[in-house]
Write a protein that holds these residues in place. Structure first.
Motif, short mmCIF file in Angstrom:
data_model
loop_
_atom_site.label_atom_id
_atom_site.label_comp_id
_atom_site.label_asym_id
_atom_site.label_seq_id
_atom_site.Cartn_x
_atom_site.Cartn_y
_atom_site.Cartn_z
N LYS A 101 75.98 17.08 65.75
CA LYS A 101 75.72 17.39 64.40
C LYS A 101 77.15 17.44 63.57
O LYS A 101 77.91 17.89 63.96
CB LYS A 101 75.19 18.97 64.48
N VAL A 102 76.66 16.46 62.63
CA VAL A 102 77.99 16.22 61.88
C VAL A 102 77.92 16.59 60.32
O VAL A 102 76.88 16.09 59.79
CB VAL A 102 78.37 14.51 61.79
N ALA A 103 78.87 17.09 59.69
CA ALA A 103 78.84 17.38 58.33
C ALA A 103 80.35 16.55 57.58
O ALA A 103 81.20 16.35 58.24
CB ALA A 103 79.00 18.82 57.95
N ILE A 104 80.08 15.94 56.61
CA ILE A 104 80.95 15.14 56.00
C ILE A 104 81.51 15.78 54.53
O ILE A 104 80.38 16.04 53.80
CB ILE A 104 80.89 13.85 55.71
N ILE A 105 82.67 16.30 54.61
CA ILE A 105 82.99 16.86 53.32
C ILE A 105 83.94 15.72 52.34
O ILE A 105 84.86 15.12 52.73
CB ILE A 105 84.16 18.08 53.39
N GLU A 106 83.65 15.45 51.24
CA GLU A 106 84.09 14.62 50.24
C GLU A 106 84.41 15.10 49.06
O GLU A 106 83.49 15.32 48.49
CB GLU A 106 83.31 13.20 50.31
N GLN A 107 86.03 15.19 48.47
CA GLN A 107 86.09 15.79 47.20
C GLN A 107 85.66 14.99 46.05
O GLN A 107 85.26 15.58 45.11
CB GLN A 107 87.52 15.77 47.20
N GLY A 108 85.36 13.64 46.24
CA GLY A 108 84.97 12.84 45.00
C GLY A 108 83.69 12.87 44.82
O GLY A 108 82.67 13.24 45.86
N VAL A 109 83.13 12.78 43.62
CA VAL A 109 81.77 12.40 43.42
C VAL A 109 81.17 11.15 44.06
O VAL A 109 80.24 11.14 44.78
CB VAL A 109 81.41 12.30 42.06
N ILE A 171 73.80 13.32 60.38
CA ILE A 171 74.95 13.37 59.56
C ILE A 171 74.72 13.63 58.15
O ILE A 171 73.33 13.11 57.53
CB ILE A 171 75.80 11.94 59.46
N THR A 172 75.34 14.70 57.65
CA THR A 172 74.90 15.18 56.31
C THR A 172 76.29 15.21 55.54
O THR A 172 77.31 15.61 56.11
CB THR A 172 74.28 16.56 56.30
N MET A 173 76.17 14.57 54.19
CA MET A 173 77.40 14.26 53.45
C MET A 173 77.35 15.56 52.20
O MET A 173 76.11 15.57 51.47
CB MET A 173 77.67 13.09 52.97
N PHE A 174 78.36 16.37 51.85
CA PHE A 174 78.43 17.11 50.75
C PHE A 174 79.67 16.64 49.94
O PHE A 174 80.64 16.76 50.53
CB PHE A 174 78.90 18.57 51.11
N ASN A 175 79.42 15.72 48.86
CA ASN A 175 80.28 15.33 48.00
C ASN A 175 80.69 16.25 46.81
O ASN A 175 79.90 17.26 46.85
CB ASN A 175 80.20 13.84 47.57
N ALA A 176 81.75 16.00 46.38
CA ALA A 176 82.11 16.89 45.00
C ALA A 176 82.54 18.20 45.70
O ALA A 176 82.53 19.14 45.01
CB ALA A 176 80.93 16.91 44.18
N THR A 177 82.87 18.10 46.72
CA THR A 177 83.40 19.21 47.69
C THR A 177 84.68 19.00 48.34
O THR A 177 84.57 18.02 49.29
CB THR A 177 82.09 19.60 48.77
N ALA A 178 85.63 20.07 47.92
CA ALA A 178 86.93 19.75 48.81
C ALA A 178 87.18 20.44 49.79
O ALA A 178 86.69 21.83 49.83
CB ALA A 178 87.84 20.07 47.59
N ALA A 179 87.69 20.12 50.74
CA ALA A 179 88.49 21.17 51.94
C ALA A 179 89.76 21.75 51.26
O ALA A 179 90.73 20.94 51.11
CB ALA A 179 88.65 20.27 53.28
N GLU A 180 89.75 22.95 50.88
CA GLU A 180 90.83 23.86 50.56
C GLU A 180 91.87 24.23 51.57
O GLU A 180 92.96 24.46 51.40
CB GLU A 180 90.43 24.78 49.62
N ASP A 181 91.36 24.29 52.87
CA ASP A 181 92.19 25.09 53.78
C ASP A 181 91.22 24.84 55.21
O ASP A 181 90.27 24.20 55.12
CB ASP A 181 92.35 26.45 53.56
N LEU A 182 92.07 25.23 56.08
CA LEU A 182 91.71 25.30 57.59
C LEU A 182 91.18 26.58 58.16
O LEU A 182 91.62 27.46 57.50
CB LEU A 182 92.68 24.61 58.44
N ILE A 183 90.15 26.60 58.92
CA ILE A 183 89.90 27.77 59.59
C ILE A 183 91.15 27.59 60.89
O ILE A 183 90.79 26.81 61.64
CB ILE A 183 88.58 28.04 60.02
#
Ligand SMILES: Cc1cc2nc3c(=O)[nH]c(=O)nc-3n(C[C@H](O)[C@H](O)[C@H](O)COP(=O)(O)OP(=O)(O)OC[C@H]3O[C@@H](n4cnc5c(N)ncnc54)[C@H](O)[C@@H]3O)c2cc1C
Length: 335
Positions: A101-109, A171-183
């Motif tokens: 199960k994969v999520a992609i985080i992309e800060q750009g639109v 795979i699911t992509m969440f764009n316009a979403t930024a990774a701000e930090d790590l856990i």
């Protein structure tokens, strides 16, 4: 309207070349001409009518799906941060393993990173062999220039890769979403390890200076792949954070350009840089200090694909460790 204007010009041109006629004959000729005119302007979409809708239906259709996706991806096997050429290639490779199960985080639109054009904003994308085998696999056409191949437009490769990734059920992509930090967590076996990332809407991330109280969200992941690209306002985010946390010595920045050594080095240095975090693409050059390669993209794709396999190996290792922990506990209980 455009058709009417054009035809009136055309009509005038025709009239100008015709001999003069009487008013009565003109009136009779006008009717068939109007029919001809309507026929000439007709399109298959004339009279097109959409199904009726209430605005709230559209709103619910979007939000229900988005929040369901967020709920289902609060915990994933792999989170990929950055949907540039390396991140997308990683996701594409993971699409071949439907149980992951994969999520992609992309800060750009717009996902795709820097791979919509070649060097200096030219259209063509150059890929050194043998990385062209990925193009064969994706059925992206190219010209063979001997040691390398050329895709007519970089956007063709990026859009093809993107469409494959977006169609993959795992795979699911969440764009316009930024990774701000790590856990980051710690245990006896692994020491400090990355256990996912901290996310926020990019517009919120960019406005922390002007607004208070904008807490982020989180995605827990067994493995995080950091493919944030070059240093910049958001770039190289994963390794820069690791350096600040003291989990790696430093991220010195990419070296000067040398095409021959750069691409091999990127693929070679694609690795699990700290437990739970794999680094790929140009972010590798930022942390390894290895040369940049200029506008040749093979290393981005192969590094992404390699990162997928490094992540899969890490997942398997974690599963084995969990299984042996369970065995040990069973033995302790029965003893
Ligand atoms: C200064 C500069 C120099 C370059 N030099 C080279 C070079 O030498 N060789 C070369 O091949 N190309 C170079 N490029 C072009 C391009 O960056 C790369 O070719 C290629 O696109 C890098 O692929 P990537 O996947 O590693 O990163 P990118 O294509 O840059 O993709 C990274 C993605 O991660 C996203 N992202 C970043 N941080 C975050 C975050 N915190 N949260 C969520 N998403 C995030 C970005 O929006 C982007 O979509 C250069 C670009 C720049 C700006």
């Amino acid at each position: 309207m455009a058709c009417a204007v054009a035809s009136s010009f055309a009509g005038k041109a025709v009239v100008a070349t015709q001999p003069r006629r009487t008013a009565g004959r003109r009136a009779v000729a006008a009717a068939p001409r109007a029919a001809l005119e309507a026929q000439r302007c007709a399109t298959p979409f004339d009279g097109y009518k959409f199904e009726p809708i209430r605005e709230s239906q559209i709103s619910r259709a979007m939000t229900r799906r988005y929040f369901k996706a967020m709920d289902e991806h609060a915990e994933v096997d792999v989170v990929i941060v950055g949907a540039g050429s390396a991140g997308l290639a990683c996701a594409y490779e993971l699409s071949k393993y439907p149980d992951v199960k994969v999520a992609i985080i992309e800060q750009g639109v717009a996902p795709g990173g820097g791979a919509w054009l070649g060097g200096q904003l030219f259209s063509a994308m150059c890929i050194r062999k043998p990385a062209h085998t990925l193009l064969d696999e994706l059925q992206v056409p190219y010209e063979d220039d001997g040691e390398f191949v050329v895709v007519r437009h970089a956007a063709l490769m990026t859009s093809t890769l993107l469409s494959k990734v977006l169609k993959a059920p795992n795979i699911t992509m969440f764009n316009a979403t930024a990774a701000e930090d790590l856990i980051v967590k710690q245990d006896e076996k692994r020491g400090k390890y990355v256990a996912g990332c901290v996310t926020n809407w990019t517009l919120v991330s960019l406005n922390h200076d002007t607004q208070m109280c904008m807490d982020p969200n989180v995605i827990e992941a067994k493995v995080m792949v950091s493919s944030c690209g070059h240093d910049g306002p958001m770039g190289a985010a994963g390794v820069k954070r690791l350096a600040r946390l003291g989990m790696i010595d430093r991220a010195p920045g990419m070296g000067a350009l040398d095409m021959n050594t750069a691409e091999d080095a990127i693929v070679d240095q694609t690795r699990e840089i700290v437990p739970g975090m794999v680094v790929c693409g140009m972010e590798v050059a930022e942390v390894a200090g290895s040369p940049r390669m200029g506008p040749t993209f093979g290393a981005m794709f192969i590094s992404g694909q390699k990162a997928a396999h490094v992540a899969l190996n890490t997942l398997r290792r974690q599963q084995q460790e969990q299984a042996s922990d369970k065995e040990q506990q069973k033995e302790l209980v029965s003893a």
